[in-house]
Design a protein around this motif. Structure first.
Motif: not given
Length: 453
Positions: A167-170, A175-176, A179-183, A210-212
């Motif tokens: 779960g932590w890995a997923a 999240s990466r 979060s990367n596109p949001i950054q 994210v695409y939208d």
């Protein structure tokens, strides 16, 4: 935190379920063992009472069947409750069982030892021979021993730890990816805030949201860049449009004031100055009117009117001003009268503006049709011309304030407020103004009017 709390809840529920099912399974095994011991006791003693203290061998090593670390207490008692034999070591104090315990209909009973404060389970089975009750097989074990498991807890711990790691890995990788596109969008937003609209964002995202987001931001950036360009052009256009009549008026009046022209020619110069003044006044009025509409302070007075009559009168008034220009106007109305709630002056203003645009698109020669059609809840007024159409790249911006096409920008004077102003008026009356189609053979604009309710 959500993952940890969820796993703790799962672990707690799993532990309680394991304890419950383990207890039930072991109690079932104890019932089977008491029945089996009762049957073997009859065979062992051949129906004769077994001497007190004589321990049958089959009472030993019963804990292994239930995977217990210790042996359960097994007693063989007579009908009065006195212990005849047990699997306890020599010298163990035999127990006198109460008649209420033995005669109880429940074969499995839960008791609490007052001195020890622990719960115990008592499982009994009758010893019968040819219908006669000879005694009882009683098996006793502590609840803590019956619910004690180690291997299952180890497996549960391994499973919880494995789920936690997976779960932590997923969560980390997902999240990466989010979060990367949001950054990137945040960095691009900062550039836009600084006035730099040349941003670069990737489009290859599998996550639809994210695409939208990225696509919408890029569209917004392109639109802001276009609006910034329009604002710059507006300033230059308004300056030019207002400067031209002011320069003409100044030159004409200067000539009259310096007696360069006199008599009839001076009067003609004054008339020309008045015309330029009227043009400048009209542009200022357009700016003021548009500002009024843009601030939602729209002076619209709705009243009942017959749509066919209004369109015919508007078409006739406009046709008079176009005599000798080579433009033919045809108004196709409905076959029956239809009354609508509308501001008649504003309606004429929109139709005349569409007709003027159509005439400019045809460069003074062609046919214009005004077609009226009735729909379920609205009325369509289509203005169709035979001009050369609107370029594809300009179509998304024709209702933007101060936008003027490349050809129109240099061919005709104006501020680019006609279509945006007309659309705002139509919407203020509960309708709309739309571009239906445009091509090299002509353009169709549609005004939508709600039916009278």
């Amino acid at each position: 935190m959500t993952l940890c709390i969820g796993l703790v809840v799962i672990a707690f529920v799993s532990v309680m379920w394991i304890r419950h099912t383990t207890l039930e399974n072991r109690l079932n095994i104890m019932e089977l063992m008491t029945e089996e011991i009762a049957d073997r006791f009859v065979d062992f003693s051949e129906g004769k009472p077994i001497p007190k203290g004589d321990v049958p061998g089959y009472l030993d090593d019963r804990g292994r069947f239930m995977n217990l670390e210790s042996e359960p207490f097994i007693y063989i008692v007579d009908t009065r409750g006195a212990t005849l034999s047990s699997n306890r070591p020599q010298g163990h104090r035999f127990i006198q069982f109460s008649q209420s315990l033995l005669t109880n209909e429940e074969n499995v009973q839960k008791l609490q030892l007052e001195r020890e404060g622990n719960d115990v389970y008592v499982v009994k089975s009758p010893i019968e021979l040819q219908g006669a009750l000879l005694g009882w097989v009683v098996m006793i074990e502590y609840k803590d021993n019956l619910t004690a498991v180690k291997q299952e807890y180890r497996l549960l711990a391994i499973m919880i730890i494995g789920l936690a790691l997976i779960g932590w890995a997923a969560i980390y990788f997902l999240s990466r990816r989010i979060s990367n596109p949001i950054q990137d969008v945040a960095a691009a937003a900062k550039k836009v805030q600084e006035g730099d609209y040349q941003i670069e964002l990737r489009d290859e995202y599998r996550e639809q949201e994210v695409y939208d987001l990225v696509h919408s931001f890029k569209e917004m950036s392109n639109r802001l860049e276009k609006l910034e360009s329009l604002r710059t052009e507006l300033l230059a256009g308004v300056t030019h449009e207002l400067k031209t009549p002011v320069t003409s008026i100044s030159g004409l009046l200067q000539a009259v004031g310096d007696d360069v022209v006199t008599g009839e020619e001076a009067k003609e110069f004054i008339q020309m100055s008045l015309k330029e003044t009227a043009k400048m006044k009209k542009m200022v009025e357009d700016l003021l009117a548009f500002n009024t509409f843009a601030t939602n302070n729209i002076p619209v007075q709705l009243e009942t009117g017959e749509i066919n009559k209004l369109l015919k009168e508007t078409g006739y008034q406009w046709s008079i001003t176009q005599e000798g220009t080579g433009i033919e106007l045809q108004v196709n109305t409905l076959s029956k009268e239809l009354f609508v709630r509308i501001d008649q002056i504003r309606l004429q203003q929109i139709i005349i503006n569409l007709l003027n645009n159509a005439a400019q698109a045809m460069e003074g020669k062609g046919d214009i049709k005004v077609n009226v059609s009735m729909q379920t809840s609205e009325i369509w007024v289509d203005v169709v011309d035979t001009g050369k159409g609107i370029p594809f790249e300009e179509q998304p911006f024709i209702f933007e304030r101060f936008f003027r096409g490349e050809e129109k920008k240099y061919r005709t004077r104006g501020l680019g407020l006609g279509l945006p102003f007309s659309k705002m008026i139509a919407m203020s009356m509960g309708g709309d103004l739309q571009l239906v189609e445009t091509s090299i053979t002509g353009t169709t604009f549609r005004m939508i009017i709600p039916k009278k309710t």
